[in-house]
Structures are given as structure tokens and as C-alpha cells.
Write a protein that holds these residues in place. Sequence first.
Motif, PDB file in Angstrom:
ATOM      1  N   GLU A 197      26.543 -22.480   0.480  1.00  9.08           N
ATOM      2  CA  GLU A 197      27.958 -22.793   0.510  1.00  9.08           C
ATOM      3  C   GLU A 197      28.709 -21.633   0.448  1.00  9.08           C
ATOM      4  O   GLU A 197      29.860 -21.733   0.980  1.00  9.08           O
ATOM      5  CB  GLU A 197      27.960 -23.762  -0.734  1.00  9.08           C
ATOM      6  CG  GLU A 197      29.319 -24.483  -0.949  1.00  9.08           C
ATOM      7  CD  GLU A 197      29.897 -25.401   0.091  1.00  9.08           C
ATOM      8  OE1 GLU A 197      29.104 -25.754   1.062  1.00  9.08           O
ATOM      9  OE2 GLU A 197      30.965 -25.929   0.173  1.00  9.08           O
ATOM     10  N   ARG A 217      26.387 -30.887  -6.518  1.00  8.11           N
ATOM     11  CA  ARG A 217      25.985 -32.142  -7.492  1.00  8.11           C
ATOM     12  C   ARG A 217      25.390 -31.710  -8.750  1.00  8.11           C
ATOM     13  O   ARG A 217      24.808 -30.978  -9.022  1.00  8.11           O
ATOM     14  CB  ARG A 217      25.136 -32.850  -6.441  1.00  8.11           C
ATOM     15  CG  ARG A 217      25.628 -33.584  -5.217  1.00  8.11           C
ATOM     16  CD  ARG A 217      24.416 -34.192  -4.213  1.00  8.11           C
ATOM     17  NE  ARG A 217      24.778 -34.183  -2.977  1.00  8.11           N
ATOM     18  CZ  ARG A 217      25.777 -35.160  -2.612  1.00  8.11           C
ATOM     19  NH1 ARG A 217      26.206 -35.719  -3.307  1.00  8.11           N
ATOM     20  NH2 ARG A 217      25.952 -35.192  -1.216  1.00  8.11           N
ATOM     21  N   PHE A 258      33.451 -30.670  -7.136  1.00 11.35           N
ATOM     22  CA  PHE A 258      33.494 -31.217  -5.885  1.00 11.35           C
ATOM     23  C   PHE A 258      31.883 -31.451  -5.070  1.00 11.35           C
ATOM     24  O   PHE A 258      31.547 -30.419  -4.462  1.00 11.35           O
ATOM     25  CB  PHE A 258      34.493 -30.455  -4.953  1.00 11.35           C
ATOM     26  CG  PHE A 258      35.568 -30.156  -5.488  1.00 11.35           C
ATOM     27  CD1 PHE A 258      36.793 -31.162  -5.148  1.00 11.35           C
ATOM     28  CD2 PHE A 258      36.117 -29.367  -6.480  1.00 11.35           C
ATOM     29  CE1 PHE A 258      37.845 -31.063  -5.842  1.00 11.35           C
ATOM     30  CE2 PHE A 258      37.443 -29.267  -7.152  1.00 11.35           C
ATOM     31  CZ  PHE A 258      38.155 -30.053  -6.561  1.00 11.35           C
ATOM     32  N   ALA A 259      31.624 -32.788  -5.637  1.00 12.56           N
ATOM     33  CA  ALA A 259      29.988 -32.812  -5.215  1.00 12.56           C
ATOM     34  C   ALA A 259      29.625 -32.663  -3.644  1.00 12.56           C
ATOM     35  O   ALA A 259      28.523 -32.132  -3.213  1.00 12.56           O
ATOM     36  CB  ALA A 259      29.435 -34.105  -5.592  1.00 12.56           C
ATOM     37  N   GLN A 260      30.808 -32.976  -2.890  1.00 10.61           N
ATOM     38  CA  GLN A 260      30.723 -32.698  -1.330  1.00 10.61           C
ATOM     39  C   GLN A 260      30.751 -31.400  -0.829  1.00 10.61           C
ATOM     40  O   GLN A 260      30.595 -31.190   0.369  1.00 10.61           O
ATOM     41  CB  GLN A 260      31.640 -33.614  -0.665  1.00 10.61           C
ATOM     42  CG  GLN A 260      31.589 -35.142  -1.346  1.00 10.61           C
ATOM     43  CD  GLN A 260      30.358 -35.877  -1.003  1.00 10.61           C
ATOM     44  OE1 GLN A 260      29.722 -35.589  -0.249  1.00 10.61           O
ATOM     45  NE2 GLN A 260      30.279 -36.451  -2.141  1.00 10.61           N
ATOM     46  N   GLY A 261      31.107 -30.286  -1.852  1.00 10.44           N
ATOM     47  CA  GLY A 261      31.360 -29.003  -1.149  1.00 10.44           C
ATOM     48  C   GLY A 261      32.864 -28.851  -0.935  1.00 10.44           C
ATOM     49  O   GLY A 261      33.642 -29.476  -1.439  1.00 10.44           O
ATOM     50  N   TRP A 262      33.121 -27.769  -0.351  1.00  7.63           N
ATOM     51  CA  TRP A 262      34.788 -27.431  -0.038  1.00  7.63           C
ATOM     52  C   TRP A 262      35.320 -28.440   0.653  1.00  7.63           C
ATOM     53  O   TRP A 262      34.654 -28.637   1.958  1.00  7.63           O
ATOM     54  CB  TRP A 262      34.768 -25.884   0.614  1.00  7.63           C
ATOM     55  CG  TRP A 262      36.334 -25.581   0.501  1.00  7.63           C
ATOM     56  CD1 TRP A 262      36.782 -25.412   1.635  1.00  7.63           C
ATOM     57  CD2 TRP A 262      36.923 -25.208  -0.674  1.00  7.63           C
ATOM     58  NE1 TRP A 262      38.039 -24.994   1.114  1.00  7.63           N
ATOM     59  CE2 TRP A 262      38.320 -24.725   0.039  1.00  7.63           C
ATOM     60  CE3 TRP A 262      36.640 -24.904  -1.912  1.00  7.63           C
ATOM     61  CZ2 TRP A 262      39.309 -24.250  -0.810  1.00  7.63           C
ATOM     62  CZ3 TRP A 262      37.744 -24.254  -2.735  1.00  7.63           C
ATOM     63  CH2 TRP A 262      38.980 -24.090  -2.160  1.00  7.63           C
ATOM     64  N   ASP A 263      36.265 -28.938   0.443  1.00  5.05           N
ATOM     65  CA  ASP A 263      37.309 -29.885   1.365  1.00  5.05           C
ATOM     66  C   ASP A 263      38.618 -29.733   0.937  1.00  5.05           C
ATOM     67  O   ASP A 263      38.992 -28.826   0.343  1.00  5.05           O
ATOM     68  CB  ASP A 263      36.551 -31.420   1.097  1.00  5.05           C
ATOM     69  CG  ASP A 263      36.712 -31.881  -0.323  1.00  5.05           C
ATOM     70  OD1 ASP A 263      37.397 -31.093  -1.051  1.00  5.05           O
ATOM     71  OD2 ASP A 263      36.209 -32.959  -0.491  1.00  5.05           O
ATOM     72  N   LEU A 304      31.121 -26.700  -6.516  1.00  6.75           N
ATOM     73  CA  LEU A 304      30.880 -27.232  -5.314  1.00  6.75           C
ATOM     74  C   LEU A 304      29.215 -27.563  -5.304  1.00  6.75           C
ATOM     75  O   LEU A 304      28.556 -26.925  -4.618  1.00  6.75           O
ATOM     76  CB  LEU A 304      31.049 -26.032  -4.214  1.00  6.75           C
ATOM     77  CG  LEU A 304      32.820 -25.740  -4.195  1.00  6.75           C
ATOM     78  CD1 LEU A 304      32.803 -24.766  -3.057  1.00  6.75           C
ATOM     79  CD2 LEU A 304      33.880 -26.704  -4.398  1.00  6.75           C
TER      80      LEU A 304
END
Length: 167
Positions: free
Chosen positions: A64, A31, A42-47, A29
Motif C-alpha cells: 500500500e 483492516r 481506513f480499512a479500504q486503504g488511502w482514499d 491503512l
Amino acid sequence: MIIRIRIRSRASGATFVHPMDPAPRTAVLARGFRGSKQVRVFAQGWDSQAARFQPASIAAPFDELVRLAKLDLRLEHSVIVFTYEGQPGLSYDDRELLWRAFGVPVFEQRLGPKNELLAMECEAHSGLHVVHGFSGARLESDVCACGNRSPRLPRGPRVEELVELLA
Ligand SMILES: [Zn+2]
């Protein structure tokens, strides 16, 4: 005849090195990493996409992971915590928080400004093995319980000190 040569764009990003080999299904998690067979970034973080991936292991910056600690995530394997240049290493309390939230072993990894791996905690959890060859007075050089002979930084020092050592 025209011969076309396709130049594959070089995958950008640092290689993520899991502390265990082979790596379990791992969600990174952050970039600036590239994925591999078992590792998804998952560059945007947890989703929701990351949730669908159902990782056994999560690698992310400490902040994070603290955010994720509020969700009721069940991991089977481990959490890998990125600490960066200019940040303190994980404290005992940080580790305790992560242990209580996820119930799996915590591995710290020190990263440079381009996510390059500087040092990583092994399964013996007795310091962080330095990745680049160098010597320093503060390094522990006895053979680690994990079998890796590369010298280790004691856990806890700030990353600036590590970068100084590497210079
Ligand atoms: Zn070791």
C-alpha cells in the motif's frame, strides 16, 4: 421494572501501537485495527477521506505504501510499515524507496495473523524490539540507544523465523 443493560459491542480489531508516544495524527491503512483518539483506521486503504484526515504519519502494509509513493504526499512525521508472517522483512532497498517517496523516518512493525504486534522498530532504528517476553539466541539483548531494554531482532529476518522464535 425492567432494567435494560446495554452491552456495548466490543470494539473489534487489534490495537495499533505507534512507535512514538504520544502518537501523531496517524492513518492506519489496513483492516483489522481499531482506532483511537489520534489514530484513524481506513480499512479500504488511502482514499479521499484519509486525505481529508491529513495524517502526519501513515501505517500500512508495504504494498500500500508503494502505491502511495506515486502520489505526492507530504508527511510530517513517519511511515510505519507492516510486515507479516510469511513475508520477508524490509530490505535496504525497500527502506530507500520509502525514504525517497516520503522523506520521513521509516519504522517497521512485524504483525502476526491477527495483526498482533510481534516486534517493532524504535527511534534508534537498531533492530526490532520483541513485544512478547521470550529469549532466543539470535536476539540482541544489550540496552538499545532508545532506552528500551526489551531484546531486539536484527532487522531483515523473515517473519517465519520470528514466529519460530516465539513458539
Ligand atoms: Zn530501541
